[in-house]
Design a protein around this motif. Structure first.
Motif: not given
Length: 636
Positions: A126-128, A310-325, A327-334
Motif C-alpha cells: 500500500t505504501l502506507n 487479457n490473460n494476466g492479472l488485473s488489479l484496481v487498487v486504492r492509493t489514498e493515504q488514509n491515516d498514514f504516517i 514522516l515515513l512515506s513521502t510518496v503516494t501510490g502502491a
C-alpha cells in the motif's frame, strides 16, 4: 716299432694343454662380455648409444638429422638447435592449453522455448505505513516530539491531525519513557567539515552549510553523529529509527496484522476470472504497510493460457493515504514486485511504484539461468554448502543469504535482531528499552556490512538455477476524462469509494506475459578432456608431424634414460664399496719393482714349455721317422 706310440702320446698330451688354457681364458672373457652386454640390452650401455638408437629409429620428424649429419658439425648443431627449439615451442603451447583447460571456461548456450507458462507471484504493498491500534498512542507521542524538533531546528510548524490526547497513567509512563529515549538520540544540526572552526552566529555560515543527523552512543558513552547531507533523509531515518523501536515493543506480531483487503484491492481478475481470498496471502512491512502476495503457492498455482493483457492479472487498487504516517512515506501510490514462487518479496530491491490515476501495464518475459557448478563456478544447488543459516522460510537465493548473514552478525555483535529481518531462534528484536546501545552497534555494523568486512557478499554464492522476469511497463491515464464519472460512480456504489480527490485515489495495474517464448541461458564446458587431447594432438602434429605412437616412443626414451641413470649410479656405488684402500705414497718404488718382477713370474712357465719342446728332438727313439722305416722294411 714298439716305441712309436709313446712318442705320439707325449706330443698329443703336452701341446694342446697350453692352447686349451688360452682358449678357455678367451672364451671366459668373451662370455663375460656377452653376459654384460645381454644385461644392458634393454637399457643400452651408454647415453650415446641410447640417443643414437632413438634418433635413428623414431618416427618423430627431424630426429634422424641429428645422426645422419653427425660428420658435419655445423648441420648437427643447426638441427640440434632447431629440434630443441621446436620442442620447447611445442611445450610452451602445451602449457597454454593446460592453463586454459584448468581455468574451466564455459560456453553460453541460449535456448528459446515455447510452452504454457506458470504465472509468477506478484506482491503489492500500500505504501502506507498504518497507525495500528496497538501502537497508535506511542506514534502520536512520537509525532508530538517530532513536531517540536522540527520547530526548533527549521522553524517549521508541522500540522498534526486532531487526536484524543487524553491518556491513562500507563500510557503517560510509556510516553515519558519514549521522550527519554528520544532525548538520548536527538536530531541535531552539525557544521560541515570545512566550517567547524567558525562560530554559529557567523554571517558566513548559512543554513545550507549545516549537516543534520542524530547522535548514537554506546554503553561507554562513546558517541558518533549519523549525519546526512539531505535534511529530508535525516528526518526520515531518525523517525524510522524510533518507529522500529516502537514496533519491537509489541510482544505479539499478530497485533499488527490488520489486513483490510477490500479497502485496498477494489477489483482483482486473473485470466478473465475473479480472484478470491484463497489466491493471496498478507504480511506487514514496516515501511510499505500492508502487502498482499498473489499466487504464492498457498493454493493452486496459476497458469497463463495465452499471452496478452487479457490473460494476466488485473488489479484496481486504492492509493489514498488514509491515516498514514507522513514522516515515513513521502510518496503516494502502491508498490508492486514480480518474483518467483517460494522466494520472499524484497520490495526495496526489485519493486517499483505505481502512480495514482494511471493504468500501469507490465509485460513480462521469463528468463531462466542454469550455471555449471563444481570447478566451473562457485554456484550452489540449494544453499546447503553455504556457511550461512537460512532464516527465511523459503528456498535459497542470494538475497536471502545476504540478509540472513547480516541478521546473524547483528545478533552476535549487538545481542539483538534487526526488526526488518526474520528473528533467529532464541533471539529478540532490538529495542532501546532493553538494548540501550543497539543503535550505535547497528550503524557501525551496517558500515562494515556495506564494506564487506563481514564477508557476507563473499560467503553468499549465486544459485545454480534461478528464474528472473524481465519487465517493461507502459503508462496511460486511467480512468479517461470521458469515462471517469461512471467509473467513480460504480466504485462508490460497490466499494464505498468516497474520496474527494478521486483521480489521486485509485490506480490500475495489469501484469501479463508478453509472449509464450521464454529464454534459457545454460552453460556447457568449453574445454573438455576430449578437446584437450585434440588440441594437444594438433600441436604435436604441427611441430613434429607425428602421432600417438611417437609420443609413446618419447615416453620410452624417458623411461630408458631413467633406467640407465639408475643402473649406472648403482654400479658406481657398488664399485666405490669394493675399491681397496689407497697405497701409501712412500711405497711407490716398491710398487714399481713389483711391476718389473711380474714378467719374471711368468717366465719359468714359458721357459719350461720351450725346454720341453726343444728337448724332444734329442731322443732319437721318439722321432716321427720310425713309422716310415717300418713301412720300408715291410715293403722290402
Amino acid at each position: 716299432m714298439g716305441t712309436a706310440p709313446p712318442s705320439e702320446s707325449v706330443k698329443t698330451g703336452k701341446m694342446p694343454e697350453g692352447e686349451k688354457m688360452r682358449q678357455c681364458k678367451q672364451e671366459e672373457e668373451q662370455q663375460q662380455k656377452e653376459e654384460e652386454r645381454e644385461g644392458l640390452i634393454e637399457f643400452y650401455s651408454s647415453y650415446q648409444e641410447l640417443f643414437q638408437f632413438f634418433c635413428s629409429n623414431t618416427t618423430i620428424h627431424g630426429a634422424i638429422r641429428l645422426v645422419c649429419s653427425k660428420k658435419n658439425k655445423m648441420k648437427t648443431a643447426f638441427w640440434s638447435v632447431l629440434f630443441f627449439l621446436t620442442f620447447g615451442l611445442m611445450y610452451w603451447q602445451f602449457g597454454i592449453l593446460y592453463r586454459e583447460y584448468f581455468s574451466y571456461p564455459v560456453n553460453l548456450n541460449l535456448n528459446l522455448n515455447s510452452d504454457r507458462l506458470t504465472f509468477p507471484a506478484v506482491t503489492l504493498c500500500t505504501l502506507n505505513p498504518y497507525r495500528y491500534s496497538a501502537i497508535r498512542k506511542q506514534l502520536d507521542k512520537l509525532d508530538q516530539i517530532t513536531h517540536q524538533t522540527l520547530l526548533d531546528l527549521y522553524d517549521y510548524n508541522m500540522s498534526l491531525p486532531q487526536r484524543d490526547w487524553s491518556t491513562s497513567s500507563t500510557q503517560r509512563r510509556s510516553s515519558r519513557s519514549l521522550y527519554h529515549h528520544v532525548q538520548r538520540h536527538p536530531l541535531r544540526r552539525q557544521k560541515r567539515d570545512n566550517l567547524v572552526n567558525l562560530p554559529e552566529n557567523s554571517p558566513s555560515v548559512d543554513k545550507n552549510d549545516w549537516k543534520i543527523g542524530f547522535v548514537l552512543c554506546n554503553e561507554n558513552n562513546d558517541c558518533f553523529h549519523q549525519a546526512y547531507s539531505s535534511g529530508v533523509d535525516a528526518v526520515r531515518e531518525w523517525y524510522s529509527f524510533h518507529y522500529i523501536n516502537i514496533l519491537a515493543q509489541v510482544p505479539d506480531a499478530k497485533a499488527l496484522d490488520e489486513s483490510d483487503f477490500e479497502n485496498f484491492i477494489y477489483a482483482c481478475r486473473f485470466n478473465e476470472a475473479t480472484c478470491d481470498k484463497a489466491n493471496y496471502t498478507h504480511f506487514h512491512h514496516p515501511l510499505y504497510g500492508n502487502c498482499y502476495t498473489f499466487n504464492d503457492n498457498s493454493s493452486s498455482v496459476w497458469t497463463s493460457s495465452m499471452p496478452g493483457i487479457n490473460n494476466g492479472l488485473s488489479l484496481v487498487v486504492r492509493t489514498e493515504q488514509n491515516d498514514f504516517i507522513p514522516l515515513l512515506s513521502t510518496v503516494t501510490g502502491a508498490r508492486v514486485m514480480v518474483h518467483d514462487q517460494n522466494e520472499p518479496a524484497f520490495m526495496d530491491d526489485g519493486g517499483f511504484n505505481v502512480r495514482p490515476g494511471i493504468e500501469t501495464s507490465i509485460s513480462m518475459r521469463k528468463e531462466m539461468t542454469v550455471r555449471l557448478g563444481g570447478s566451473y563456478s562457485d554456484c550452489t544447488e540449494d544453499g546447503s554448502d553455504v556457511p550461512v543459516q537460512n532464516l527465511y522460510s523459503s528456498r535459497y537465493t542470494e538475497q536471502v543469504c545476504i540478509r540472513s548473514c547480516f541478521q546473524l552478525n547483528m545478533v552476535e555483535r549487538c545481542g539483538c535482531a534487526y526488526y526488518f529481518y526474520p528473528l533467529p531462534r532464541g533471539a529478540e528484536y532490538c529495542d532501546y528499552t532493553k538494548h540501550k546501545a543497539w543503535g550505535y552497534c547497528y550503524y557501525k555494523l551496517l558500515a562494515e556490512f556495506k564494506a564487506d568486512v563481514l564477508g557476507c557478499f563473499h560467503k553468499c554464492r549465486k544459485p545454480c538455477k534461478m528464474t528472473e522476469y524481465q519487465l517493461s511497463a507502459g503508462y496511460s491515464r486511467w480512468p479517461s476524462a470521458v469515462s471517469e464519472d461512471w467509473v467513480f460512480y460504480m466504485l462508490s456504489q460497490q466499494n464505498k469509494y468516497n474520496i474527494t480527490s478521486k483521480r489521486n485515489g485509485v490506480a490500475k495495474v495489469n501484469i501479463f506475459f508478453k509472449e509464450w517464448n521464454y529464454k534459457t541461458n545454460g552453460e556447457s564446458p568449453a574445454f573438455t578432456v576430449v578437446t584437450l587431447l585434440s588440441q594437444l594432438g594438433n600441436q604435436w602434429s604441427l611441430w613434429f608431424g607425428s602421432s600417438v605412437l611417437s609420443v609413446m616412443e618419447l615416453a620410452e626414451l624417458v623411461l630408458d634414460f631413467i633406467a640407465i641413470t639408475f643402473i649406472l649410479g648403482f654400479r658406481w656405488f657398488r664399485s666405490r664399496q669394493k675399491l681397496p684402500p689407497p697405497m701409501p705414497a712412500v711405497k711407490s718404488q716398491d710398487n714399481a719393482a713389483f711391476q718389473d718382477e711380474a714378467p719374471a713370474l711368468h717366465a719359468p712357465h714359458r721357459f719350461t714349455v720351450e725346454a720341453v719342446v726343444t728337448t724332444l728332438p734329442s731322443y732319437n727313439s721318439l722321432e716321427p721317422r720310425g713309422p716310415s722305416r717300418d713301412g720300408e722294411e715291410g715293403h722290402e
